[in-house]
Design an enzyme around this catalytic site. Structure first.
Site, mmCIF file in Angstrom:
data_model
loop_
_atom_site.group_PDB
_atom_site.id
_atom_site.type_symbol
_atom_site.label_atom_id
_atom_site.label_comp_id
_atom_site.label_asym_id
_atom_site.label_seq_id
_atom_site.Cartn_x
_atom_site.Cartn_y
_atom_site.Cartn_z
ATOM 1 N N LYS A 96 0.808 -1.214 0.000
ATOM 2 C CA LYS A 96 0.000 0.000 0.000
ATOM 3 C C LYS A 96 0.847 1.272 0.000
ATOM 4 C CE LYS A 96 -1.461 0.904 4.186
ATOM 5 N NZ LYS A 96 -1.202 2.230 4.749
ATOM 6 N N THR A 97 1.761 1.342 0.941
ATOM 7 C CA THR A 97 2.577 2.547 1.045
ATOM 8 C C THR A 97 3.434 2.722 -0.196
ATOM 9 O OG1 THR A 97 2.696 2.109 3.391
ATOM 10 C CG2 THR A 97 4.155 3.789 2.534
ATOM 11 N N ASP A 111 -3.827 8.511 2.686
ATOM 12 C CA ASP A 111 -3.400 7.215 3.199
ATOM 13 C C ASP A 111 -4.416 6.741 4.248
ATOM 14 O OD1 ASP A 111 -1.808 5.041 3.632
ATOM 15 O OD2 ASP A 111 -0.392 6.066 4.947
ATOM 16 N N GLU A 112 -4.542 5.452 4.430
ATOM 17 C CA GLU A 112 -5.431 4.888 5.452
ATOM 18 C C GLU A 112 -6.838 5.492 5.379
ATOM 19 O OE1 GLU A 112 -4.321 2.444 7.198
ATOM 20 O OE2 GLU A 112 -2.302 2.784 7.969
ATOM 21 N N GLN A 167 -9.061 -3.244 7.747
ATOM 22 C CA GLN A 167 -8.173 -2.788 8.812
ATOM 23 C C GLN A 167 -8.691 -1.533 9.489
ATOM 24 O OE1 GLN A 167 -3.821 -3.277 8.242
ATOM 25 N NE2 GLN A 167 -4.378 -3.841 6.161
ATOM 26 N N ARG A 178 0.043 -9.328 11.058
ATOM 27 C CA ARG A 178 1.316 -8.646 11.359
ATOM 28 C C ARG A 178 2.492 -9.589 11.187
ATOM 29 N NH1 ARG A 178 0.202 -4.539 9.669
ATOM 30 N NH2 ARG A 178 -1.636 -5.710 9.096
#
Length: 748
Positions: free
Chosen positions: A47-48, A234-235, A265, A611
């Site tokens: 994603k980033t 973002d997010e 998330q 994670r």
DNA sequence: GGATTGTGTATTTTT
DNA sequence: TACACAATCC
């Protein structure tokens, strides 16, 4: 988040760095033409990387100049990372980007146009503590019982209203709950007025005032709409309504908005985040392109399979299926243990085993639902001498000594900052107690002036007794001196002088408590941090918006933290503790938020499992210590059952340590196979924590915690706890009360 | 005005 | 248990 692994390149070697090695979906997202774009990026799908690459791409292609780019994140860390990665991709520093958190960009805009909404550009940004202090004063002024209506709760209510973009006039009457006898909105209005007088904002205002500014001054809005050719978020799943409205307004002209997020998330709804924002994106932005990133580069097949099976139980989500070409790896291990001590011991032993295999402790983490769970782990790790660090806890600038120091600085910059003044008038003790302060407040209110201004007048007259008058006069004179100093001297000099001359440092030096040296260190660190700033103003802005915990993971240690804290991080090995009904899913969340909250808890579980790169281990305990010596027995979390068996390995009794030492009296003696209970326990609907055996008095009827009960006067409620023969009951209508057990009967 | 004792409460916390 | 806050005492 980091995906450093090589991916077979789709395009050839002459690709610029920001396009090299992208998979087809990532490539599509990065190079998509102008227009609304939603990137649904599952955990570990890069994603980033996509976000930063797209930003780099747009700059390199000349589709926007840096000053025309608005890129928002939620955390400073994410903002910093994005900046670094963009610069790395295009191999030179980028200047002029509007890249930052929602709050910092909101503040930046607001300072530019503060006067348009009745603030001065040097307005103070209040933190939670200040807010609550202020609200408390307002509650008292309104004659409301601070016990019954805590400022903390009101602060939460007001924040939620702000999250939804409502000024006091815009809060629908139907939203007025029973807090403060239905005077919540009134208090909200009073609070906003008070903030205006203080020339201050809280966090929520940084965005809310932007919305007001845009609504009332279309010229300002238009200027920014034209300016921002590119908006990146973002997010996105974590945005609240205010942020959504803000983005929509700013992106309206060019309609060139890229949002990256993962609805699976979304774990911050309790802070106002609206999953709906991401679920509705295509309706909100017509013609939006949606790209799904489903190829995971982080975890093994089993981990992914377990996580996917779990999250598939949620109904409200964009369907997506993560896949990987990685090996299945090890199955997710699931272990049931006797109690929290044994859980910690188990993890300790596992970590030691990993260490023996040459794994770094830093590549492992223990993730828990709530802060109290860290204790057992800490105790155990200390006992066996295993290096660990707990992430979270109070932030640097939330520490009392730092807040005090900052209050001094705030007061230098803004003499009308009454909150700062109240905080430090008598720290260190100057003999200015409640009586003097009350008098000051009274006068200040009457003359509608700030406390400092009032104090100056009062010192000139004889309304004060000689002692306080002298003390107050001295303090005011000192501030005058410091303000003069601030005109010429660098910020650090000023800060050091102030802390010395005010006697604040001396106060801690004289303090013999064990924390005192640490506090002095913190003050030194603060001074050190100030040195990086030219102006006091710049530093204060940094402190209120950016300053983070000084947590340098020096050395090889295990990380212990909450699941919330772990979002966006990854580890080789992850231990997930406390998967018991009541703890996780958290009982209170489910009670308050119902099905939606349960789904959020499940997302949290999903975040936890994903994670892990190589090893995930889920744990649950049959007995757990809550506050001191209250033991609760519980059954495994429903999430344990929801993990697909083909990706899990359920540890049998053999896997446990058989002998234990037990402190006197507690908890229930172990009878037979501890797992027998788990094996036979079916996940039941309704009450989940079975009983507080130790605290329910024998004389009264046995009532389980969690049980629904009926009281002739207060109606239906839920038993929250027990104290002797009194039950602590949360009534649906009448609130929380302590009631003799004999007055209630089981519901229905 | 300041120290001491008692009482109530206890998720998650990007800014 | 642990902490914060308020009432209480000196």
């Amino acid at each position: 988040m980091a995906d450093h692994r090589a991916v077979e390149p789709l395009h050839h070697a002459q690709e610029p760095p920001h396009l090299a090695g992208l998979n087809p979906e990532q490539y599509e997202a990065v190079t998509a033409p102008d227009g609304p774009l939603l990137v649904l990026a599952g955990a570990g799908t890069g994603k980033t990387r996509v976000l930063t690459s797209r930003l780099a791409h747009l700059l390199v292609e000349g589709r926007a100049r840096p000053g025309e780019v608005l890129a928002v994140t939620f955390t400073n860390k994410a903002a910093r990372e994005m900046n670094e990665r963009v610069e790395a991709l295009i191999r030179r520093p980028v200047q002029g980007l509007w890249l930052g958190t929602f709050h910092s960009i909101g503040a930046r805009l607001l300072r530019r146009h503060a006067e348009r909404i009745g603030l001065e550009p040097n307005f103070t940004i209040l933190d939670t503590d200040d807010q609550q202090r202020l609200l408390k004063q307002l509650l008292e002024a309104a004659g409301l019982d601070a016990k019954k209506f805590p400022a903390r709760v009101l602060s939460g209510i007001i924040q939620r209203w702000k999250d939804r973009g409502w000024t006091p006039d815009q809060v629908p009457a139907s939203e007025e709950g029973d807090f403060a006898l239905g005077r919540g909105i009134e208090l909200y209005r009073a609070y906003q007025q008070r903030l205006a007088t203080l020339n201050a904002c809280d966090f929520g205002d940084l965005l809310l005032h932007n919305l007001t500014l845009f609504a009332e001054h279309p010229d300002v809005l238009e200027a920014y709409q034209r300016r921002f050719r590119v908006v990146l978020v973002d997010e996105y799943q974590d945005t609240n309504v205010a942020q959504y409205l803000w983005l929509r307004l700013l992106a309206q002209h060019h309609k060139n908005l890229t949002c990256v997020g993962d609805d699976d998330q979304s774990i911050y709804s309790w802070r106002g985040a609206e999953v709906g924002n991401i679920l509705r994106f295509e309706e909100d932005f017509r013609g939006a392109r949606v790209v799904r990133l489903e190829r995971n580069y982080r975890s093994t097949g089993h981990i992914l399979g377990a996580a996917s099976g779990l999250i598939a139980k949620n109904e409200s989500r964009h369907p997506k299926t993560l896949w990987t070409e990685d090996d299945p790896g090890e199955p997710v291990r699931v272990a049931g243990l006797w109690d929290d001590d044994e859980e910690a011991r188990f993890v300790g032993e596992e970590l030691e085993a990993l260490q023996r295999q040459g794994e770094a402790l830093a590549s492992a983490a223990v993730l828990v639902r709530a802060g109290f769970q860290t204790r057992a782990f800490e105790e155990r790790f200390i006992a066996i001498g295993l290096p660990y660090r707990v992430v979270g806890g109070p932030r640097f600038y939330e520490r009392a000594e730092i807040r005090d120091a900052i209050a001094y600085l705030r007061l230098i910059r803004q003499p009308d900052d009454d909150l700062a003044f109240e905080r430090i008038v008598n720290r260190p003790r100057r003999g200015l107690g409640e009586a003097t302060l009350a008098q000051l407040r009274r006068e200040a209110r009457a003359s509608e002036r700030s406390l400092v201004a009032t104090a100056a007048t009062l010192c000139g007259g004889d309304a004060l007794k000689p002692k306080p008058r002298k003390a107050l006069g001295d303090l005011l004179a000192a501030f005058e001196r410091w303000r003069g100093l601030a005109e010429t001297e660098p910020a650090r000099e000023v800060a050091e002088t102030v802390l010395e001359e005010s006697g604040y440092v001396a106060m801690w030096q004289a303090d013999k408590s064990p924390e005192a040296p640490g506090r002095l260190d913190n003050l030194k660190e603060l001074a050190h941090a100030i040195a990086e700033f030219d102006t006091l103003a710049g530093f204060l802005e940094h402190v209120s918006l950016v300053m983070e915990n000084a947590s340098d993971p020096a050395g090889d240690m295990v990380t212990v933290m909450t699941l919330h804290g772990a979002k966006g991080l990854e580890f080789d090995t992850v231990f997930l503790g406390g998967w018991e009904e009541g703890v996780f899913p958290n009982q209170r969340a489910v009670d308050e938020g119902g099905r939606a909250a349960l789904e959020e808890e499940r997302r949290l579980a999903y975040v936890g499992v994903t994670r892990a790169r190589k090893r995930s281990c889920v744990l649950f305990a049959a007995n757990r210590r809550l506050y001191g010596h209250n033991w609760v027995s519980s059954i495994p979390s429903r999430f344990v059952d929801e993990l697909p068996a083909e990706h899990c390995e359920f540890l049998q009794r053999d896997g446990f340590t058989a002998t234990r030492l037990r402190s006197p009296g507690l908890p229930p003696k172990r009878e037979g196979d501890p797992l027998a209970r788990f094996n036979s326990a079916k996940i039941r609907k309704g009450p989940v924590i079975e009983a507080v055996a130790e605290t329910v008095d024998d004389r009264g009827p046995e009532v389980d915690v969690g049980a629904r009960v009926f009281h002739p006067k207060f109606g239906y409620g839920r038993v929250e706890g027990a104290d002797g023969d009194k039950l602590d009951i949360a009534f649906d209508k009448a609130g929380r009360k302590k009631i003799m057990a004999s007055f209630v009967e089981p519901a229905r």
